[in-house]
Design a protein around this motif. Structure first.
Motif, PDB file in Angstrom:
ATOM      1  N   ILE A 106       0.821  -1.209   0.000  1.00  0.00           N
ATOM      2  CA  ILE A 106       0.000   0.000   0.000  1.00  0.00           C
ATOM      3  C   ILE A 106       0.853   1.256   0.000  1.00  0.00           C
ATOM      4  CG2 ILE A 106      -1.663   1.369   1.332  1.00  0.00           C
ATOM      5  CD1 ILE A 106      -2.955  -1.208   2.228  1.00  0.00           C
ATOM      6  N   GLU A 107       1.803   1.332   0.950  1.00  0.00           N
ATOM      7  CA  GLU A 107       2.628   2.531   1.028  1.00  0.00           C
ATOM      8  C   GLU A 107       3.502   2.677  -0.215  1.00  0.00           C
ATOM      9  OE1 GLU A 107       4.691  -0.918   2.689  1.00  0.00           O
ATOM     10  OE2 GLU A 107       2.755  -0.031   3.106  1.00  0.00           O
ATOM     11  N   ASP A 108       3.968   1.557  -0.754  1.00  0.00           N
ATOM     12  CA  ASP A 108       4.754   1.609  -1.988  1.00  0.00           C
ATOM     13  C   ASP A 108       3.912   2.095  -3.163  1.00  0.00           C
ATOM     14  OD1 ASP A 108       6.998   0.702  -0.714  1.00  0.00           O
ATOM     15  OD2 ASP A 108       6.693  -1.399  -1.246  1.00  0.00           O
ATOM     16  N   MET A 113       3.007   5.780  -7.386  1.00  0.00           N
ATOM     17  CA  MET A 113       2.082   6.530  -8.240  1.00  0.00           C
ATOM     18  C   MET A 113       2.383   8.027  -8.195  1.00  0.00           C
ATOM     19  SD  MET A 113      -1.624   4.622  -7.911  1.00  0.00           S
ATOM     20  CE  MET A 113      -1.638   4.518  -6.122  1.00  0.00           C
ATOM     21  N   TYR A 114       2.710   8.532  -7.023  1.00  0.00           N
ATOM     22  CA  TYR A 114       3.075   9.940  -6.888  1.00  0.00           C
ATOM     23  C   TYR A 114       4.305  10.249  -7.736  1.00  0.00           C
ATOM     24  CZ  TYR A 114       3.609  14.446  -4.482  1.00  0.00           C
ATOM     25  OH  TYR A 114       3.711  15.784  -4.191  1.00  0.00           O
ATOM     26  N   ALA A 115       5.272   9.298  -7.748  1.00  0.00           N
ATOM     27  CA  ALA A 115       6.503   9.484  -8.517  1.00  0.00           C
ATOM     28  C   ALA A 115       6.245   9.538 -10.015  1.00  0.00           C
ATOM     29  CB  ALA A 115       7.491   8.354  -8.210  1.00  0.00           C
ATOM     30  N   LYS A 116       5.157   8.897 -10.462  1.00  0.00           N
ATOM     31  CA  LYS A 116       4.824   8.888 -11.887  1.00  0.00           C
ATOM     32  C   LYS A 116       3.938  10.071 -12.280  1.00  0.00           C
ATOM     33  CE  LYS A 116       6.960   5.028 -12.850  1.00  0.00           C
ATOM     34  NZ  LYS A 116       8.177   5.035 -13.697  1.00  0.00           N
ATOM     35  N   SER A 119      -2.330  11.843 -10.455  1.00  0.00           N
ATOM     36  CA  SER A 119      -3.040  12.837  -9.653  1.00  0.00           C
ATOM     37  C   SER A 119      -3.532  12.228  -8.350  1.00  0.00           C
ATOM     38  CB  SER A 119      -4.230  13.394 -10.441  1.00  0.00           C
ATOM     39  OG  SER A 119      -5.239  12.412 -10.595  1.00  0.00           O
ATOM     40  N   THR A 120      -3.779  13.088  -7.374  1.00  0.00           N
ATOM     41  CA  THR A 120      -4.282  12.629  -6.077  1.00  0.00           C
ATOM     42  C   THR A 120      -5.599  11.891  -6.249  1.00  0.00           C
ATOM     43  OG1 THR A 120      -3.196  14.441  -4.919  1.00  0.00           O
ATOM     44  CG2 THR A 120      -5.032  13.379  -3.787  1.00  0.00           C
ATOM     45  N   ARG A 121      -6.475  12.424  -7.107  1.00  0.00           N
ATOM     46  CA  ARG A 121      -7.772  11.758  -7.332  1.00  0.00           C
ATOM     47  C   ARG A 121      -7.584  10.357  -7.900  1.00  0.00           C
ATOM     48  NH1 ARG A 121     -12.916  13.403  -7.722  1.00  0.00           N
ATOM     49  NH2 ARG A 121     -12.302  15.602  -7.555  1.00  0.00           N
ATOM     50  N   ASP A 122      -6.645  10.198  -8.854  1.00  0.00           N
ATOM     51  CA  ASP A 122      -6.411   8.874  -9.446  1.00  0.00           C
ATOM     52  C   ASP A 122      -5.774   7.917  -8.439  1.00  0.00           C
ATOM     53  OD1 ASP A 122      -7.513   9.589 -11.849  1.00  0.00           O
ATOM     54  OD2 ASP A 122      -5.606  10.100 -12.803  1.00  0.00           O
ATOM     55  N   ILE A 123      -4.922   8.449  -7.556  1.00  0.00           N
ATOM     56  CA  ILE A 123      -4.369   7.601  -6.490  1.00  0.00           C
ATOM     57  C   ILE A 123      -5.497   7.112  -5.586  1.00  0.00           C
ATOM     58  CG2 ILE A 123      -2.923   7.579  -4.418  1.00  0.00           C
ATOM     59  CD1 ILE A 123      -1.033   9.512  -5.806  1.00  0.00           C
ATOM     60  N   GLN A 124      -6.408   8.012  -5.233  1.00  0.00           N
ATOM     61  CA  GLN A 124      -7.553   7.619  -4.404  1.00  0.00           C
ATOM     62  C   GLN A 124      -8.363   6.521  -5.091  1.00  0.00           C
ATOM     63  OE1 GLN A 124      -8.842  11.874  -4.090  1.00  0.00           O
ATOM     64  NE2 GLN A 124      -9.282  11.334  -1.967  1.00  0.00           N
ATOM     65  N   ASP A 125      -8.660   6.701  -6.395  1.00  0.00           N
ATOM     66  CA  ASP A 125      -9.455   5.713  -7.131  1.00  0.00           C
ATOM     67  C   ASP A 125      -8.742   4.368  -7.193  1.00  0.00           C
ATOM     68  OD1 ASP A 125     -11.353   7.644  -7.554  1.00  0.00           O
ATOM     69  OD2 ASP A 125     -10.725   8.106  -9.612  1.00  0.00           O
ATOM     70  N   ILE A 140      -2.619  11.366   1.660  1.00  0.00           N
ATOM     71  CA  ILE A 140      -1.628  11.082   0.614  1.00  0.00           C
ATOM     72  C   ILE A 140      -0.426  12.005   0.783  1.00  0.00           C
ATOM     73  CG2 ILE A 140      -1.185  11.162  -1.862  1.00  0.00           C
ATOM     74  CD1 ILE A 140      -4.100  10.285  -2.281  1.00  0.00           C
ATOM     75  N   SER A 141      -0.701  13.281   1.071  1.00  0.00           N
ATOM     76  CA  SER A 141       0.386  14.245   1.306  1.00  0.00           C
ATOM     77  C   SER A 141       1.227  13.827   2.501  1.00  0.00           C
ATOM     78  CB  SER A 141      -0.195  15.638   1.524  1.00  0.00           C
ATOM     79  OG  SER A 141       0.828  16.567   1.812  1.00  0.00           O
ATOM     80  N   ASN A 142       0.565  13.382   3.576  1.00  0.00           N
ATOM     81  CA  ASN A 142       1.308  12.974   4.771  1.00  0.00           C
ATOM     82  C   ASN A 142       2.177  11.738   4.512  1.00  0.00           C
ATOM     83  OD1 ASN A 142       0.303  15.048   6.246  1.00  0.00           O
ATOM     84  ND2 ASN A 142      -1.160  13.841   7.425  1.00  0.00           N
ATOM     85  N   VAL A 143       1.648  10.814   3.704  1.00  0.00           N
ATOM     86  CA  VAL A 143       2.438   9.618   3.376  1.00  0.00           C
ATOM     87  C   VAL A 143       3.663  10.010   2.549  1.00  0.00           C
ATOM     88  CG1 VAL A 143       2.447   7.459   2.067  1.00  0.00           C
ATOM     89  CG2 VAL A 143       0.502   8.011   3.543  1.00  0.00           C
ATOM     90  N   THR A 144       3.451  10.866   1.540  1.00  0.00           N
ATOM     91  CA  THR A 144       4.597  11.265   0.711  1.00  0.00           C
ATOM     92  C   THR A 144       5.564  12.153   1.490  1.00  0.00           C
ATOM     93  OG1 THR A 144       3.343  13.156  -0.188  1.00  0.00           O
ATOM     94  CG2 THR A 144       3.288  11.101  -1.439  1.00  0.00           C
TER      95      THR A 144
END
Length: 406
Positions: A106-108, A113-116, A119-125, A140-144
């Motif tokens: 999950i964390e990976d 996805m953030y590295a690629k 978008s935040t919305r697509d990560i959520q989906d 998501i911001s806190n994880v990154t």
């Protein structure tokens, strides 16, 4: 690229007294459990707005909340964690849900996805579809944000004493600042060491590109251990050369020929652009500097009266445009443009193109860093024809190169 330096790895191995593969697996398992626990704490703080628990000392700072012990499966085996419970019913964990016992990936997934540039919305989906969990943009911001210490460590790591070539250039983005949208420059430095390997030496976020900020960049390179740079490749920014010479006075400067051509045709009539670019080719493709100057004289005779600013620009910048004429074809091909760093910029733009505006400098830096790590993983080989290039450099700069050859 390793997340830890060699010295840090040695220290970690010593602290954990690792002597076998099983010891390594156990240490990674412990590290994973600690990281997952911190992510849960970050999620709790994100959801309720304040820290709840000191897991090290087993203290709960708010009487409404407690923790339940849970065993979950990961890449490193089963780990025990303490999942936050909110008696008031305000908090429902999403990183590890009530009935979830497998947290593999999950964390990976979030970081990858953030590295690629997803978008935040697509990560959520994606997380909703793959794991059945719902995450907020703040989470998501806190994880990154977990990578911020890694960025600081990477940005401050010691560098090599000598680089054969360093390419300096900036790429521009829009960032929110004090309620307004402003243009920011991401200053980049790519170095080629004496073994022919490329590396991104650093990323600095600043205001619109300026020679003053470039002076800050080269000073930082020196403070991180770079004692000498044989050749720097730069664009035609006013004051750039002076900023480099202030820190590295004997470094040779090669201004990018492509940038010089772009500047030359800036004020050319559209119908003359092809003619001008064709007429400039014999100058920079000449075999020697003397032949190049003859071609420049010929260009002036033909076009000087109609476009005197072009001739003036080439003559004014000639000392740093003509640097590459003294070298072999292999070195010329490497340094006559800033293509090395512009190719790197194209890789970054693929990732950042979906982000019209970044919320903060830190958000921009996080994405550029993660994208850079992907790029560096592909830079495994040496620069083409490096053997010939190094031989030429060792003859050209014997006292500056030979003491560092292995």
């Amino acid at each position: 690229m390793s997340l830890m330096s060699k010295e840090q790895l040695k220290q970690w191995i010593k602290e954990k007294n690792m002597q076998s593969v099983e010891d390594v697996q156990s240490a990674l398992k412990e590290l994973f459990a600690d990281t997952l626990q911190e992510m849960l704490e970050a999620e709790l703080e994100t959801s309720l707005g304040y820290a709840k628990h000191d897991t090290k000392n087993k203290k709960t700072t708010n009487s409404r909340n407690g923790y339940s012990k849970k065993k979950v499966r990961s890449e490193y085996g089963d780990v025990d964690i303490q999942v936050p419970r909110d008696r008031a019913g305000e908090f429902e964990p999403t990183i590890v849900k009530k009935n979830q016992t497998n947290v593999t990936g999950i964390e990976d997934q979030i970081i990858a996805m953030y590295a690629k540039g997803v978008s935040t919305r697509d990560i959520q989906d994606h997380l909703q579809q793959l794991y059945g969990i719902e995450v907020s943009p703040t989470l998501i911001s806190n994880v990154t944000n977990k990578i911020v210490p890694l960025i600081k460590e990477w940005q401050n790591r010691p560098l090599q004493a000598v680089y054969a070539v360093v390419f300096l250039d900036a790429i521009h983005f829009k960032v929110k600042q004090d309620g307004a949208i402003v243009n920011k420059a991401a200053y980049m430095a790519i170095g080629i060491d004496l073994e022919g390997h490329k590396d991104v030496l650093g990323i600095w976020i600043g205001e619109n590109e300026s020679a003053k900020f470039w002076l800050h960049v080269v000073n930082e390179l020196k403070n991180r251990g770079v004692q000498d740079i044989l050749i720097t490749c730069v664009d035609n920014l006013r004051g750039f050369s002076e900023a480099i010479s202030a820190c590295y006075p004997i470094t040779e400067i090669q201004k990018c020929i492509i940038h010089q051509i772009r500047n030359s045709i800036k004020y050319v009539s559209y119908k003359d652009i092809k003619k001008i670019t064709s007429a400039l080719q014999p100058i920079y493709k000449a075999a020697t500097e003397e032949a190049a100057l003859d071609e420049l004289n010929q260009f002036e005779q033909t076009w000087g009266q109609k476009y005197p600013l072009i001739v003036r620009s080439w003559r004014t910048n000639w000392a740093e445009i003509s640097t590459f004429f003294k070298y072999s074809p292999e070195i010329r091909k490497l340094i006559y443009t800033t293509n090395v760093i512009e190719s790197y910029h194209r890789q970054l733009r693929k990732v950042t193109k979906g982000k019209a505006i970044f919320p903060t400098d830190e958000a921009l830096l996080k994405m550029l860093y993660l994208a850079t790590m992907d790029v560096l993983r592909k830079w495994t080989g040496r620069v083409q024809n490096w053997g010939q290039i190094l031989l030429q450099l060792s003859v050209q700069f014997p006292e500056r190169v030979q003491p560092y050859l292995r």
